[in-house]
Design an enzyme around this catalytic site. Sequence first.
Site, mmCIF file in Angstrom:
data_model
loop_
_atom_site.group_PDB
_atom_site.id
_atom_site.type_symbol
_atom_site.label_atom_id
_atom_site.label_comp_id
_atom_site.label_asym_id
_atom_site.label_seq_id
_atom_site.Cartn_x
_atom_site.Cartn_y
_atom_site.Cartn_z
ATOM 1 N N HIS A 1 -9.385 23.010 -27.483
ATOM 2 C CA HIS A 1 -10.370 21.998 -27.066
ATOM 3 C C HIS A 1 -10.752 22.182 -25.603
ATOM 4 O O HIS A 1 -11.923 22.016 -25.241
ATOM 5 C CB HIS A 1 -9.817 20.586 -27.276
ATOM 6 C CG HIS A 1 -9.748 20.156 -28.706
ATOM 7 N ND1 HIS A 1 -10.797 20.293 -29.599
ATOM 8 C CD2 HIS A 1 -8.742 19.573 -29.408
ATOM 9 C CE1 HIS A 1 -10.443 19.818 -30.768
ATOM 10 N NE2 HIS A 1 -9.194 19.372 -30.691
ATOM 11 N N CYS B 1 -12.565 31.039 -34.914
ATOM 12 C CA CYS B 1 -12.029 30.370 -33.721
ATOM 13 C C CYS B 1 -11.406 31.378 -32.757
ATOM 14 O O CYS B 1 -11.523 31.232 -31.536
ATOM 15 C CB CYS B 1 -11.007 29.299 -34.115
ATOM 16 S SG CYS B 1 -11.773 27.869 -34.942
ATOM 17 N N HIS C 1 -3.663 24.149 -30.057
ATOM 18 C CA HIS C 1 -4.798 23.367 -30.562
ATOM 19 C C HIS C 1 -5.500 22.667 -29.398
ATOM 20 O O HIS C 1 -6.728 22.751 -29.254
ATOM 21 C CB HIS C 1 -4.301 22.340 -31.595
ATOM 22 C CG HIS C 1 -5.363 21.423 -32.090
ATOM 23 N ND1 HIS C 1 -6.065 21.664 -33.249
ATOM 24 C CD2 HIS C 1 -5.852 20.250 -31.593
ATOM 25 C CE1 HIS C 1 -6.940 20.690 -33.441
ATOM 26 N NE2 HIS C 1 -6.826 19.810 -32.446
ATOM 27 N N GLU C 2 -4.726 21.973 -28.564
ATOM 28 C CA GLU C 2 -5.326 21.233 -27.452
ATOM 29 C C GLU C 2 -5.963 22.177 -26.435
ATOM 30 O O GLU C 2 -7.025 21.879 -25.874
ATOM 31 C CB GLU C 2 -4.300 20.313 -26.792
ATOM 32 C CG GLU C 2 -3.717 19.243 -27.715
ATOM 33 C CD GLU C 2 -4.750 18.377 -28.424
ATOM 34 O OE1 GLU C 2 -5.880 18.207 -27.926
ATOM 35 O OE2 GLU C 2 -4.419 17.851 -29.517
ATOM 36 N N CYS D 1 -8.201 30.895 -37.021
ATOM 37 C CA CYS D 1 -8.990 31.650 -37.996
ATOM 38 C C CYS D 1 -9.820 32.683 -37.229
ATOM 39 O O CYS D 1 -9.904 32.650 -36.007
ATOM 40 C CB CYS D 1 -9.883 30.710 -38.809
ATOM 41 S SG CYS D 1 -11.250 29.992 -37.850
ATOM 42 N N CYS E 1 -6.059 27.107 -39.999
ATOM 43 C CA CYS E 1 -6.375 27.400 -38.590
ATOM 44 C C CYS E 1 -5.725 26.371 -37.658
ATOM 45 O O CYS E 1 -5.657 25.180 -37.983
ATOM 46 C CB CYS E 1 -7.892 27.382 -38.401
ATOM 47 S SG CYS E 1 -8.432 27.697 -36.700
ATOM 48 N N HIS F 1 -12.890 20.989 -33.952
ATOM 49 C CA HIS F 1 -12.057 21.089 -35.143
ATOM 50 C C HIS F 1 -12.679 22.040 -36.149
ATOM 51 O O HIS F 1 -13.896 22.098 -36.304
ATOM 52 C CB HIS F 1 -11.835 19.712 -35.761
ATOM 53 C CG HIS F 1 -10.892 18.878 -34.971
ATOM 54 N ND1 HIS F 1 -11.013 17.518 -34.844
ATOM 55 C CD2 HIS F 1 -9.793 19.210 -34.252
ATOM 56 C CE1 HIS F 1 -10.035 17.058 -34.085
ATOM 57 N NE2 HIS F 1 -9.286 18.063 -33.711
ATOM 58 N N CYS F 2 -11.814 22.768 -36.825
ATOM 59 C CA CYS F 2 -12.212 23.810 -37.770
ATOM 60 C C CYS F 2 -12.027 23.302 -39.199
ATOM 61 O O CYS F 2 -11.136 22.489 -39.466
ATOM 62 C CB CYS F 2 -11.341 25.043 -37.520
ATOM 63 S SG CYS F 2 -11.712 26.452 -38.592
#
Length: 183
Positions: free
Chosen positions: A134, A168, A130-131, A165, A146, A140-141
Amino acid sequence: MNRIGVIALGEVPDLIPKSIAAHIQGMLHAEVDVLPPLPLPSDAFDQGRLQYSASRLLQHLETLSLGLCDKVLAVLDADLFVPIFTHVVGEAQQGGKNAIVSLYRLKTHGVNSPLGLSLLMERAGKVALHELGHLYDLHHCTDPACLMHFAGGVEDLDRALLDYCNYCRVYLRDALLRRREIG
């Protein structure tokens, strides 16, 4: 290019950075180096909150020379905060170079049990991916499954799949390809 460094700050089990590196390699197909651990910088500790400042830790990472890494992900086992939240499990510089993952609030079931360690490694891998999203400028989705969906706690994190997803995934793939072309 697209070399990502994973580094432990402070006391972190050796297996965790290696597991995170494997998650990154498997998902992003990027070169990943597990870097030698460094001490957790004491000046990032906030005496008033009894937590570590995520922004001070990111600033600390900026001062380090960490080889040929395009992006750096630090892993630590300390409680983190940003001013607008009581705690965070990760933080990144949007479109930047550095991100951090905290194991502190990801632990349950006792990390010494096989289930606890396996769950900790999965959660840490999800936060790391996740990070890193970024860092490659993903936001953010809205898709709750996701990896880029905002997780308000470990329950949300556990519900998320260990995948992006379609939107992304394509965005991230294109961002990685652009980085390769630049490098």
